[in-house]
Design a protein around this motif. Sequence first.
Motif, PDB file in Angstrom:
ATOM      1  N   UNK A 253       0.853  -1.188   0.000  1.00 33.71           N
ATOM      2  CA  UNK A 253       0.000   0.000   0.000  1.00 33.71           C
ATOM      3  C   UNK A 253       0.886   1.234   0.000  1.00 33.71           C
ATOM      4  N   UNK A 254       0.662   2.126  -0.967  1.00 32.18           N
ATOM      5  CA  UNK A 254       1.404   3.381  -1.085  1.00 32.18           C
ATOM      6  C   UNK A 254       0.442   4.522  -0.777  1.00 32.18           C
ATOM      7  N   UNK A 255       0.799   5.347   0.203  1.00 32.96           N
ATOM      8  CA  UNK A 255      -0.009   6.518   0.550  1.00 32.96           C
ATOM      9  C   UNK A 255       0.792   7.768   0.219  1.00 32.96           C
ATOM     10  N   UNK A 256       0.236   8.631  -0.616  1.00 34.07           N
ATOM     11  CA  UNK A 256       0.927   9.858  -1.012  1.00 34.07           C
ATOM     12  C   UNK A 256       0.703  10.928   0.061  1.00 34.07           C
ATOM     13  N   UNK A 257       1.800  11.497   0.546  1.00 35.08           N
ATOM     14  CA  UNK A 257       1.738  12.485   1.609  1.00 35.08           C
ATOM     15  C   UNK A 257       1.725  13.906   1.066  1.00 35.08           C
ATOM     16  N   UNK A 258       2.446  14.152  -0.010  1.00 34.56           N
ATOM     17  CA  UNK A 258       2.339  15.430  -0.715  1.00 34.56           C
ATOM     18  C   UNK A 258       2.927  15.295  -2.112  1.00 34.56           C
ATOM     19  N   UNK A 259       2.579  16.269  -2.961  1.00 37.55           N
ATOM     20  CA  UNK A 259       3.023  16.290  -4.353  1.00 37.55           C
ATOM     21  C   UNK A 259       3.743  17.599  -4.649  1.00 37.55           C
ATOM     22  N   UNK A 260       4.715  17.517  -5.571  1.00 38.61           N
ATOM     23  CA  UNK A 260       5.331  18.695  -6.189  1.00 38.61           C
ATOM     24  C   UNK A 260       5.903  19.694  -5.183  1.00 38.61           C
ATOM     25  N   UNK A 261       6.378  19.169  -4.057  1.00 35.40           N
ATOM     26  CA  UNK A 261       7.117  20.007  -3.103  1.00 35.40           C
ATOM     27  C   UNK A 261       8.608  19.782  -3.357  1.00 35.40           C
ATOM     28  N   UNK A 262       9.469  20.757  -3.016  1.00 35.73           N
ATOM     29  CA  UNK A 262      10.914  20.588  -3.262  1.00 35.73           C
ATOM     30  C   UNK A 262      11.470  19.341  -2.567  1.00 35.73           C
ATOM     31  N   UNK A 263      12.274  18.580  -3.289  1.00 35.34           N
ATOM     32  CA  UNK A 263      12.940  17.396  -2.739  1.00 35.34           C
ATOM     33  C   UNK A 263      14.438  17.559  -2.963  1.00 35.34           C
ATOM     34  N   UNK A 264      15.197  17.604  -1.879  1.00 35.18           N
ATOM     35  CA  UNK A 264      16.655  17.727  -1.949  1.00 35.18           C
ATOM     36  C   UNK A 264      17.279  16.499  -1.309  1.00 35.18           C
ATOM     37  N   UNK A 265      18.160  15.846  -2.044  1.00 31.28           N
ATOM     38  CA  UNK A 265      18.848  14.661  -1.539  1.00 31.28           C
ATOM     39  C   UNK A 265      20.350  14.907  -1.650  1.00 31.28           C
ATOM     40  N   UNK A 266      21.084  14.688  -0.574  1.00 30.67           N
ATOM     41  CA  UNK A 266      22.531  14.881  -0.589  1.00 30.67           C
ATOM     42  C   UNK A 266      23.237  13.538  -0.404  1.00 30.67           C
ATOM     43  N   UNK A 267      24.377  13.391  -1.047  1.00 34.49           N
ATOM     44  CA  UNK A 267      25.167  12.170  -0.904  1.00 34.49           C
ATOM     45  C   UNK A 267      25.851  12.164   0.460  1.00 34.49           C
ATOM     46  N   UNK A 268      26.015  10.999   1.067  1.00 34.79           N
ATOM     47  CA  UNK A 268      26.748  10.921   2.336  1.00 34.79           C
ATOM     48  C   UNK A 268      28.191  11.398   2.142  1.00 34.79           C
ATOM     49  N   UNK A 269      28.818  11.816   3.224  1.00 33.10           N
ATOM     50  CA  UNK A 269      30.217  12.266   3.153  1.00 33.10           C
ATOM     51  C   UNK A 269      31.109  11.126   2.672  1.00 33.10           C
ATOM     52  N   UNK A 270      32.076  11.466   1.835  1.00 31.89           N
ATOM     53  CA  UNK A 270      32.976  10.457   1.269  1.00 31.89           C
ATOM     54  C   UNK A 270      33.705   9.664   2.355  1.00 31.89           C
ATOM     55  N   UNK A 271      34.042  10.318   3.464  1.00 35.06           N
ATOM     56  CA  UNK A 271      34.775   9.639   4.537  1.00 35.06           C
ATOM     57  C   UNK A 271      33.934   8.563   5.223  1.00 35.06           C
ATOM     58  N   UNK A 272      32.610   8.646   5.041  1.00 38.21           N
ATOM     59  CA  UNK A 272      31.700   7.671   5.661  1.00 38.21           C
ATOM     60  C   UNK A 272      31.233   6.605   4.682  1.00 38.21           C
ATOM     61  N   UNK A 273      31.798   6.623   3.463  1.00 38.20           N
ATOM     62  CA  UNK A 273      31.265   5.794   2.385  1.00 38.20           C
ATOM     63  C   UNK A 273      32.297   4.794   1.878  1.00 38.20           C
ATOM     64  N   UNK A 274      31.867   3.551   1.702  1.00 41.42           N
ATOM     65  CA  UNK A 274      32.687   2.510   1.071  1.00 41.42           C
ATOM     66  C   UNK A 274      32.126   2.249  -0.325  1.00 41.42           C
ATOM     67  N   UNK A 275      32.995   2.302  -1.325  1.00 42.69           N
ATOM     68  CA  UNK A 275      32.566   2.103  -2.710  1.00 42.69           C
ATOM     69  C   UNK A 275      32.512   0.607  -3.011  1.00 42.69           C
ATOM     70  N   UNK A 276      31.361   0.135  -3.487  1.00 45.99           N
ATOM     71  CA  UNK A 276      31.193  -1.294  -3.749  1.00 45.99           C
ATOM     72  C   UNK A 276      32.220  -1.807  -4.753  1.00 45.99           C
TER      73      UNK A 276
END
Length: 286
Positions: A253-276
Motif C-alpha cells: 500500500x502506497x499513501x501519497x503524503x504530498x506532491x510537487x514540493x521541493x525534494x533535496x537529496x545529498x550524498x553521504x560524506x565520502x569519509x563515511x562511504x565505502x565504494x562497492x
Amino acid sequence: MGSSVRHSARRRTLGAGLAAVALAAGAVSCSKGASEESPKMTPAAAVAKAAKNAGDITSLRYRMTGEYPEQGRIKAEASMRMKPTIAMSMKMTALDQGKDGSAEIRLVDKAMYIGGNPEMAKEMDGKTWIKFDLSALSDKDLGGGAPGAGQAEQNPAAESTFLTGAKDVKKVGTEKVDGVETTHYSGTVTLDTLRDSFKDEDKATREQREKSIEQYEKMGIDKLTMDMWVDGDDKTKQFRMKGDADKGPLDMTITFLDYNKPVTVTAPAAKDTADLAEMMKGLDES
C-alpha cells in the motif's frame, strides 16, 4: 584479525548491502473532499482522470507498508524527485529481519547509497554507507526502475496509474485516508492488458510504465489486484496492489503524503562511504 576472517566479514557485509538493495526493492492538505463523480463519470473514467493527473507530478513524498516477496513485512517513507533529475531518499525497515532489517537508501547523482545499518558498519572500518555506481544508466532507467535496484527506484506515481488497465473497475465507496475524504475504486489487471492500456500513450510514458511492469514480471507476477483512493482534486491519495510472486506474496500500500514540493537529496560524506566497486576489487585481488 587474519586476512581470511577479514575477507569473510567483507563478504558478509557485501551480502548485507546487496540484500538491502533487493529490499529497497521507494498529504494533500487542501483537498476538496471525496471525488464526486458526475452522472456521466464512470468509475473507469474517474480512475483515468486521476491517472492523467499523475503525469503532471514532478516530485512526491509517500509512505509504503505491506509485504514484499522474500523480504516479508516492510514499512518505509520516501521522498522522490522525477524532474529535472532523478533523486530519492528512503528509510525502510524489514520488520521480520530483526536488527539487520533497517536501512536508509539515497539515490543522487546517479549513485545509490545504502546505510543506516550498524551491523554493516562494524565490518567496514566504521564506514556507514555503501555506494553503488549507477552512472551507466539513463534518467529513464532510473525513473522507471533501475535493473536490480528493486522497489527503491520504482516510481509510485507511474504505478498508481495501473488500474486504468483493468476491465472490471468498480466504485467501492467513500473513505477517509489520513483525514482526507476519498473515493475508493478497485479492479484486477493482467500485465498483458496493462501493456495494451498504454499503447496510445506517448513514447516516454510507455517506456516508463514498461520499466515498472518488468519488475513484476521478474517476480513471476502476471496479475495484480488493485485498489485506488482518489481525492477531491482527482489525484491518487493511496493505492494498493496485490499479486502472487514466485517467492511469496506481494501486498503493498502506497499513501501519497504530498506532491510537487521541493525534494533535496545529498550524498553521504565520502569519509563515511565505502565504494562497492573498490570493495569487490579488493576481494578479487586477495
